[in-house]
Enzyme design. Structure first.
Site, PDB file in Angstrom:
ATOM      1  N   ASP A 215       0.855  -1.188   0.000  1.00 22.50           N
ATOM      2  CA  ASP A 215       0.000   0.000   0.000  1.00 22.50           C
ATOM      3  C   ASP A 215       0.886   1.231   0.000  1.00 22.50           C
ATOM      4  OD1 ASP A 215      -1.897   2.000   0.419  1.00 22.50           O
ATOM      5  OD2 ASP A 215      -3.058   0.801   1.834  1.00 22.50           O
TER       6      ASP A 215
ATOM      7  N   ARG B 124      -0.335   4.411  -0.857  1.00 19.23           N
ATOM      8  CA  ARG B 124      -1.180   5.607  -0.917  1.00 19.23           C
ATOM      9  C   ARG B 124      -0.725   6.663   0.092  1.00 19.23           C
ATOM     10  NH1 ARG B 124      -6.891   2.859   0.036  1.00 19.23           N
ATOM     11  NH2 ARG B 124      -5.557   1.715   1.488  1.00 19.23           N
TER      12      ARG B 124
END
Length: 207
Positions: A132, A134
């Site tokens: 991840d 983000r």
């Protein structure tokens, strides 16, 4: 990071009439430009309002092409239903596609998932991609720009709640939206196991 320009106040026509649409252009420290949308109930601008708020990552396979292996579009639509009823806003981050790895890498990960019967987290690892990547600070910038410092957060992800609090946003309530659709369960449980997502009776579900 900083906001380069914004446009707000486009009234939506159709299913979500009553909500407004806006757009942001934001640069990072390297000068790279990214694009972000905000969907909101105009009542958020009334004095002393504590709005509902969701950080929504782009999921083109679900949002555009109606692929149903994940619950992303389900959460997006449920959030917009909530925003019609109550003051709130949702930021939509185009650069979050595939948990930040981009659309092409996401397709590669999905194919590997199918071939090896694994989850996306494992597929990312096998492809040499981060689980991840983000960055939620884009959402913080948009909240600051709109002078919003207290929210009721719509999320199943405790990490988002912690991130907001760490960056000066007061989270007064967490509202999960959990799908009970059979086709979403593999995706949901992988996020429960790998990222500690909430998974229990949905707060609000219309369809």
């Amino acid at each position: 990071m900083k906001v380069i320009r914004r446009a707000l106040g486009l009234d939506l026509i159709g299913t979500y009439q009553g909500l407004s649409l806006g757009g942001y252009e934001i640069t990072n420290k390297k000068g790279d430009l990214s694009f972000h949308a905000v969907v909101y109930n105009p009542l958020i601008f009334e004095k002393d309002t504590i709005p509902l708020f969701r950080i929504n990552s782009a999921c083109f396979s679900a949002d555009i092409f109606d692929d149903n292996r994940c619950d992303c579009n389900f959460q997006l639509r449920q959030t917009m239903e909530l925003l019609i009823e109550k003051p709130g806003l949702m930021t939509y981050h185009f650069n979050h596609e595939g948990r930040g790895v981009g659309f092409v890498n996401k397709i590669k990960a999905y194919k590997l998932m199918r071939e090896k019967n694994i989850d996306t987290f494992t597929a990312h690892k096998l492809l040499g991609l981060p689980e991840d990547s983000r960055n939620f600070y884009y959402a913080i910038l948009i909240l600051h720009d709109l002078n919003i410092h207290r929210v009721k957060l719509i999320t199943n992800n405790p990490q988002k709640c912690l991130y907001l609090k760490t960056h000066g946003i007061d989270v007064l309530e967490v509202i999960p939206i959990v799908s009970h659709r059979k086709e979403h369960q593999a995706c949901l449980w992988s996020k429960v196991i790998r990222q500690g997502h909430l998974h229990y009776k949905p707060h609000h579900q219309r369809f």
